[in-house]
Scaffold this active site. Sequence first.
Site, PDB file in Angstrom:
ATOM      1  N   SER A   1      41.546  39.414   6.919  1.00 59.93           N
ATOM      2  CA  SER A   1      43.126  39.937   7.265  1.00 59.93           C
ATOM      3  C   SER A   1      43.660  41.303   6.832  1.00 59.93           C
ATOM      4  O   SER A   1      43.199  41.806   5.618  1.00 59.93           O
ATOM      5  CB  SER A   1      44.295  39.091   6.986  1.00 59.93           C
ATOM      6  OG  SER A   1      45.557  40.023   7.161  1.00 59.93           O
TER       7      SER A   1
ATOM      8  N   THR B   1      47.227  44.772  24.676  1.00 62.72           N
ATOM      9  CA  THR B   1      46.683  46.322  25.045  1.00 62.72           C
ATOM     10  C   THR B   1      46.656  46.435  23.008  1.00 62.72           C
ATOM     11  O   THR B   1      47.394  45.734  22.065  1.00 62.72           O
ATOM     12  CB  THR B   1      48.976  46.470  24.825  1.00 62.72           C
ATOM     13  OG1 THR B   1      47.771  47.277  26.144  1.00 62.72           O
ATOM     14  CG2 THR B   1      47.686  48.167  25.056  1.00 62.72           C
TER      15      THR B   1
ATOM     16  N   HIS C   1      46.098  42.905   5.826  1.00 66.00           N
ATOM     17  CA  HIS C   1      47.565  43.899   4.867  1.00 66.00           C
ATOM     18  C   HIS C   1      46.791  42.792   3.323  1.00 66.00           C
ATOM     19  O   HIS C   1      47.515  43.689   2.470  1.00 66.00           O
ATOM     20  CB  HIS C   1      48.701  43.020   5.241  1.00 66.00           C
ATOM     21  CG  HIS C   1      48.751  42.010   5.499  1.00 66.00           C
ATOM     22  ND1 HIS C   1      49.682  41.483   3.784  1.00 66.00           N
ATOM     23  CD2 HIS C   1      48.870  40.912   5.936  1.00 66.00           C
ATOM     24  CE1 HIS C   1      50.459  39.876   4.604  1.00 66.00           C
ATOM     25  NE2 HIS C   1      48.550  39.481   5.320  1.00 66.00           N
TER      26      HIS C   1
ATOM     27  N   ASN D   1      44.528  31.267  -2.016  1.00 62.15           N
ATOM     28  CA  ASN D   1      45.750  32.040  -2.494  1.00 62.15           C
ATOM     29  C   ASN D   1      46.477  32.065  -3.122  1.00 62.15           C
ATOM     30  O   ASN D   1      46.883  33.099  -3.601  1.00 62.15           O
ATOM     31  CB  ASN D   1      46.590  32.763  -1.322  1.00 62.15           C
ATOM     32  CG  ASN D   1      46.842  31.235  -0.135  1.00 62.15           C
ATOM     33  OD1 ASN D   1      45.922  30.227  -0.057  1.00 62.15           O
ATOM     34  ND2 ASN D   1      48.299  30.959   0.234  1.00 62.15           N
TER      35      ASN D   1
ATOM     36  N   CYS E   1      54.128  31.803   0.874  1.00 64.41           N
ATOM     37  CA  CYS E   1      54.326  31.272   2.208  1.00 64.41           C
ATOM     38  C   CYS E   1      55.345  30.235   1.846  1.00 64.41           C
ATOM     39  O   CYS E   1      56.618  29.777   2.539  1.00 64.41           O
ATOM     40  CB  CYS E   1      53.720  31.288   3.743  1.00 64.41           C
ATOM     41  SG  CYS E   1      52.164  32.261   3.065  1.00 64.41           S
TER      42      CYS E   1
ATOM     43  N   GLN F   1      41.515  35.540   2.181  1.00 66.14           N
ATOM     44  CA  GLN F   1      41.911  36.530   0.338  1.00 66.14           C
ATOM     45  C   GLN F   1      40.677  37.123  -0.297  1.00 66.14           C
ATOM     46  O   GLN F   1      41.080  37.519  -1.677  1.00 66.14           O
ATOM     47  CB  GLN F   1      42.215  35.082  -0.257  1.00 66.14           C
ATOM     48  CG  GLN F   1      43.449  34.932  -0.182  1.00 66.14           C
ATOM     49  CD  GLN F   1      45.093  35.722  -0.416  1.00 66.14           C
ATOM     50  OE1 GLN F   1      44.751  36.415  -1.577  1.00 66.14           O
ATOM     51  NE2 GLN F   1      45.406  35.940  -0.166  1.00 66.14           N
TER      52      GLN F   1
ATOM     53  N   GLY G   1      45.319  37.421   9.969  1.00 70.59           N
ATOM     54  CA  GLY G   1      44.948  35.814   9.593  1.00 70.59           C
ATOM     55  C   GLY G   1      45.040  34.682   9.734  1.00 70.59           C
ATOM     56  O   GLY G   1      44.298  33.738  10.374  1.00 70.59           O
TER      57      GLY G   1
END
Length: 381
Positions: free
Chosen positions: A199, A237, A201, A151, A325, A179, A71
């Site tokens: 995102s 990559t 995860h 979030n 965070c 979210q 994200g």
Amino acid sequence: MKIRYFDNSATTKVKKEVMDKMFPYFVESYGNPSSLYALGRIAKAGIEEARKQVANLINCDKNEIYFTSGGTESDNTALKGIMYLNKNKGKHLITTKIEHHAILNTCKTLEENGYKVTYLNVDKEGIIDLEELINAITKDTVLISVMFANNEIGSIEPIEKVGRIAKEKGIIFHTDAVQACGNVEIDVKKMNIDMLSLSGHKIGAPKGIGALYVNKTIEFKKLIDGGHQERDKRAGTENVAGMIGLGEACEIAKNNMEAHVHKLQKLRDFYFSEIQNEIPDIQINGSMEHRLSGNSNISFKGIDGNELLMKLDEKGICASAGSACSSGSGMPSHVLTAIGVTSEYAEGTLRVTFGDENTKEDVEYLVENLTQIVKEIRYGK
Ligand code: PLP
């Protein structure tokens, strides 16, 4: 001790089906997707299949999906990629006061480089005012970035209406849907969304993989220079297994959305009503009507949030003091400040975010322990 995990907005467990789908790309089909031999071609084909799965979740074309590291990178690419490319057209962007730091700190960097940012207010439920948005638009406005869902407090913004306004004014519209993806039906075409960040995860894929959707009519400047991967827009990559995992997680999210949302909402509403019955002097933050189904955010008057978290941890309960965070900073969160939560409440804020693995019994365990711990902290018993 059994761990009860209630921090699904911070991150989620990788789903078994996602792991199973990823595994062969580590040990069998491990070729570099740029290689021309079969091992490389298989990896490349896997990526393109995953790209289609991601695109299906938000109703866009697969060639409008760019894989990123998550994200944060998607948000940086959207904002910097548009503002830098259009610097001769205008240097103004509009966002909100309650964005994730992936957006707010990107805006800070843009401001340090001569760009102007307007931060929209939100009401006490965390929702923006569309009139304020319209009034903030100037002839220099190039981009509007409004998060799909917050979030911390789970409030869902009126994204379709923002999309309509941006379209009418000819301004590019980006939304941070990290979210919201997998938890809310998203149709980028219907909602006039030009760019969208998501995102892995947060939806049962691993950390370190995400995607940015960019409408095919929109040009942007790439953030990372190097090789020609991702149609020359994101060098490096490819994280092949991560991409495969994200694709699978998106497909699962699409197929299970209704049941998933229903389950989380039931657990969350049970938790709200139990806490309201058991604990006095609390305040539920965020909108009750426009809210992510798995989000709860409650402030307990006169409580130290970190002490609360530590005591919950001793009981095997994982939750958050606010946003993962910003916790630990000692400052009340910018989101709680923006919705006007007073400090005697803000300092005792607990975010509990439910996931597919939670059961009613888990919630009962949480309520029982939370009630006891709040009593202990408040009255020493
Ligand atoms: N945007 C929002 C709304 C988030 O909640 C998060 C993570 O918590 C991010 C962006 C950053 O995503 P990532 O952890 O994939 O970099």
